[in-house]
Design a protein around this motif. Structure first.
Motif, short mmCIF file in Angstrom:
data_model
loop_
_atom_site.label_atom_id
_atom_site.label_comp_id
_atom_site.label_asym_id
_atom_site.label_seq_id
_atom_site.Cartn_x
_atom_site.Cartn_y
_atom_site.Cartn_z
N ASP A 135 -3.79 -8.06 4.11
CA ASP A 135 -4.83 -7.09 4.46
C ASP A 135 -5.49 -6.47 3.23
N PHE A 136 -5.16 -6.95 2.03
CA PHE A 136 -5.66 -6.31 0.82
C PHE A 136 -6.59 -7.24 0.05
N LYS A 137 -7.55 -6.61 -0.65
CA LYS A 137 -8.49 -7.34 -1.50
C LYS A 137 -8.27 -6.89 -2.95
N ASP A 152 -9.53 -1.11 1.62
CA ASP A 152 -8.63 -2.25 1.41
C ASP A 152 -8.81 -2.91 0.04
N TYR A 153 -9.63 -2.34 -0.84
CA TYR A 153 -9.80 -2.84 -2.20
C TYR A 153 -8.77 -2.20 -3.13
N ILE A 154 -8.10 -3.01 -3.95
CA ILE A 154 -7.19 -2.52 -4.98
C ILE A 154 -7.69 -3.07 -6.32
N VAL A 155 -8.09 -2.15 -7.21
CA VAL A 155 -8.77 -2.52 -8.46
C VAL A 155 -7.87 -2.15 -9.64
N ILE A 169 2.27 -0.49 -9.98
CA ILE A 169 0.95 0.07 -9.67
C ILE A 169 0.43 -0.48 -8.34
N ILE A 170 0.58 -1.78 -8.13
CA ILE A 170 0.06 -2.39 -6.90
C ILE A 170 0.81 -1.88 -5.68
N VAL A 175 0.11 1.47 -0.64
CA VAL A 175 0.39 2.58 0.28
C VAL A 175 -0.90 3.34 0.58
N HIS A 176 -1.69 3.63 -0.46
CA HIS A 176 -2.98 4.31 -0.25
C HIS A 176 -3.86 3.51 0.70
N SER A 177 -3.94 2.22 0.47
CA SER A 177 -4.83 1.38 1.27
C SER A 177 -4.33 1.24 2.69
N ASP A 178 -3.01 1.03 2.85
CA ASP A 178 -2.44 0.79 4.18
C ASP A 178 -2.55 2.03 5.05
N GLN A 179 -2.44 3.23 4.50
CA GLN A 179 -2.48 4.47 5.26
C GLN A 179 -3.87 5.11 5.29
#
Length: 594
Positions: A135-137, A152-155, A169-170, A175-179
């Motif tokens: 579910d992550f980009k 859903d973006y992780i940079v 870090i990921i 956690v930030h993205s999922d919640q």
């Protein structure tokens, strides 16, 4: 304008209330998820609660009407003084508009800043390669920017960290993205734009962001074996101070607090009661600021059209109808007779001339199921005064009468108007030949015992295979399909008993449905006959006693009541059928589980 300032003051006060409750009671507790919803609830409450106002009406006695007295000397002196005044042009500053302009400038500046932050984010993501995993980009950039997540973006910049640091870090950003922590960030920013003048909102936003980091640190630490390495990663990120404003970024200035919360013991469950401390404060806020008291004068007693004649043996109430009585006054008169004396009054056939004067009127009165009276006045000229007389006798009973200029107890002619008084005993009519038909009773769906499901040895029940995590693995998928085929083959051994059970249930329910449908067909035929008989009965009443008679009105009310009852019964029947289908599905589901 005043209403706007009052709303801003109330909303700001609620924000202060929630922030103080969090700062003094909750910020050191480890119930991070509960604190998240508490802080969001504070923002929502600060917007909604000021609009919820309870109006309390206090009735006071009407003030006496004082005669108007004109003081000629005072008026003359006032005129003389006023004539000597010299008008001066004065310049007054409207502070309301100045405050509104200041607010508008601040609002516009922060709105532009908000738009610039969105543009900066899009610039960072534009043209970058995106790797989709679950579910992550994931986006690997080259800029010297602290890692962050946006929905859903992780940079991140992989060249700035070791493999273990990047893994930490990921996990944090996942956690930030999922919640969906980005929503909290955006909501807090919107409130800062709206209430930028309130310093508490900026502290409130800081508390929200800090709590989100506590949540992410706490969840990420559960999945990371080396907690000390995670803390060293936090310290390393503090050197990268370049961040994207509207995102959940790994860098936070309060690193010390985050490390302290990571190593803090779990709060005791009884400390959870601190969240309820806000309730008494909100109740006090409602009682102090959200209850509006309105004083209203009681109605003055009407002296002209409703009179109480005293000095006689029995009190007499006279409700007068004269040529200038309005339709509204007639309606109020009927309501007061019903409320004060329990007398049903129907006023009809009202006619007026060009001067809006009454020339014709019909009055039907009845108390309970006893004696009913009718009075009808018709003519070309305005009517003379008539009315309804209620006499309270010594034994507590009330005697009702209709009157014009004098007591009228038989039909008579006055001028060019025909005055008719007709008395009818409703009880005698109801006991005669005109008896309304009785509606049929709807059938009930038949019930009874159901067959028991066959016993199944759960120890012999095969367990279904688990699908491989990677659906693209052809070898694993081929093995999984083979295991599924074997599982279905083993399950076939349990099918005969279950099929026989389902067949028994279907046969019993089919028999009951056939019986019920047959009874429903009879019921529908009976209802059609009832409608025909009801129409016939209504026509007989109309022909014998007139469409304006009290019996016709009572009969139509009863018919409407019966039809409403029929609709209720049909809805109940439909509800029973749905419940029956639901129980069948439940039974089938339970049988398959067993």
């Amino acid at each position: 304008m005043e209403a706007l300032f009052i709303f801003i003051a109330k909303s700001s006060g609620l924000l202060v209330l929630f922030y103080c409750a969090y700062y003094f009671l909750l910020r050191k507790e480890t119930f991070f998820n509960s604190s998240r919803w508490f802080l969001l609830a504070g923002l929502v409450t600060s917007i909604i609660l000021p609009f919820l106002v309870y109006t309390q009406i206090v009735w006071i006695e009407p003030a006496p009407v004082q005669p108007m007295v004109t003081n000629t000397i005072s008026a003359l002196n006032y005129a003389q003084v006023s004539s000597q005044k010299i008008e001066k042009e004065t310049f007054e500053i409207n502070w309301n508009y100045i405050l509104l302009a200041i607010y508008g400038i601040g609002f516009l500046a922060l709105l532009i800043k908000f738009a610039i932050d969105f543009y900066s984010l899009s610039s960072v993501l534009k043209g970058k390669e995106v790797k989709q995993q679950a579910d992550f980009k994931f986006v690997d950039i080259k800029e010297n920017i602290a890692p962050f997540s946006y929905f859903d973006y992780i940079v991140y910049n992989s060249s700035m960290f070791t493999a273990s640091e990047l893994e930490n870090i990921i996990e944090h950003e996942k956690v930030h993205s999922d919640q969906n922590h980005t929503l909290d960030v955006l909501i807090s920013r919107v409130f800062c734009v709206l209430f930028w003048f309130n310093p508490i909102i900026w502290l409130y936003k800081k508390a929200i962001l800090q709590n989100l980091e506590f949540i992410a640190d706490n969840e990420a630490a559960k999945k990371i074996s080396d907690k000390k390495a995670y803390q060293y990663t936090l310290l390393k990120i503090t050197t990268h101070e370049s961040c994207v404003a509207i995102t959940n970024h790994f860098y936070q200035s309060l690193i010390k607090k985050r490390i302290v919360m990571l190593n803090k013991n779990q709060s005791k469950k009884r400390n959870y009661l601190k969240y309820y401390a806000i309730i008494p404060a909100l109740v006090a806020f409602v009682f102090l600021f959200q209850i509006k008291t309105i004083a209203q004068e009681k109605e003055r007693k009407e002296q002209n059209d409703i009179k109480e004649v005293t000095g006689k043996k029995d009190p007499v109430f006279v409700f007068k109808i004269h040529k200038n009585t309005t339709d509204q006054e007639l309606k109020e008169m009927a309501e007061k007779l019903k409320k004060n004396h329990d007398i049903d009054v129907v006023i009809s056939d009202v006619k007026r001339n060009a001067k809006k004067e009454l020339t014709a009127i019909k009055v039907d009165i009845q108390k309970g199921t006893g004696e009913a009276q009718s009075m009808q006045v018709e003519g070309d000229e305005a009517i003379k005064t008539c009315g309804i007389v209620v006499t309270l006798e010594n034994n507590g009973s009330k005697k009702i009468g209709l009157t014009t200029d004098g007591a009228i107890d038989k039909p008579m002619v006055i001028g060019n108007r025909v005055v008719e008084v007709r008395e009818t005993n409703v009880a005698d009519i109801n006991t005669g030949n005109l008896t309304p038909p009785t509606p049929p009773i709807p059938p009930v769906f038949p019930t009874g015992p159901m067959p028991q499901a066959p016993p199944v040895d759960m120890s012999k029940m095969p367990k279904p295979p688990v699908a491989p995590a990677d659906h693209k693995d052809k070898v694993a998928m081929a093995k999984f399909e083979k295991e599924i085929a074997e599982f279905e083959k083993k399950m076939e051994a349990f099918e005969p008993d279950m099929s026989a059970f389902e067949k028994q249930v279907d046969e019993i329910m089919s028999q009951r449905e056939a019986i019920f449908e047959k009874e429903m067909a009879k019921y529908e035929i009976a209802m059609e006959k009832f409608n025909v008989d009801m129409d016939k009965f209504t026509q007989e009443v109309e022909q014998k006693y007139g469409k304006d008679s009290k019996l016709y009105e009572v009969n139509m009310k009863q018919y409407d009541k019966d039809m409403r009852q029929y609709e209720i019964e049909m809805k109940h029947h439909e509800k029973e059928m749905k419940q029956h289908e639901k129980e069948l599905k439940k039974m089938e589901k339970e049988s398959r589980k067993s």
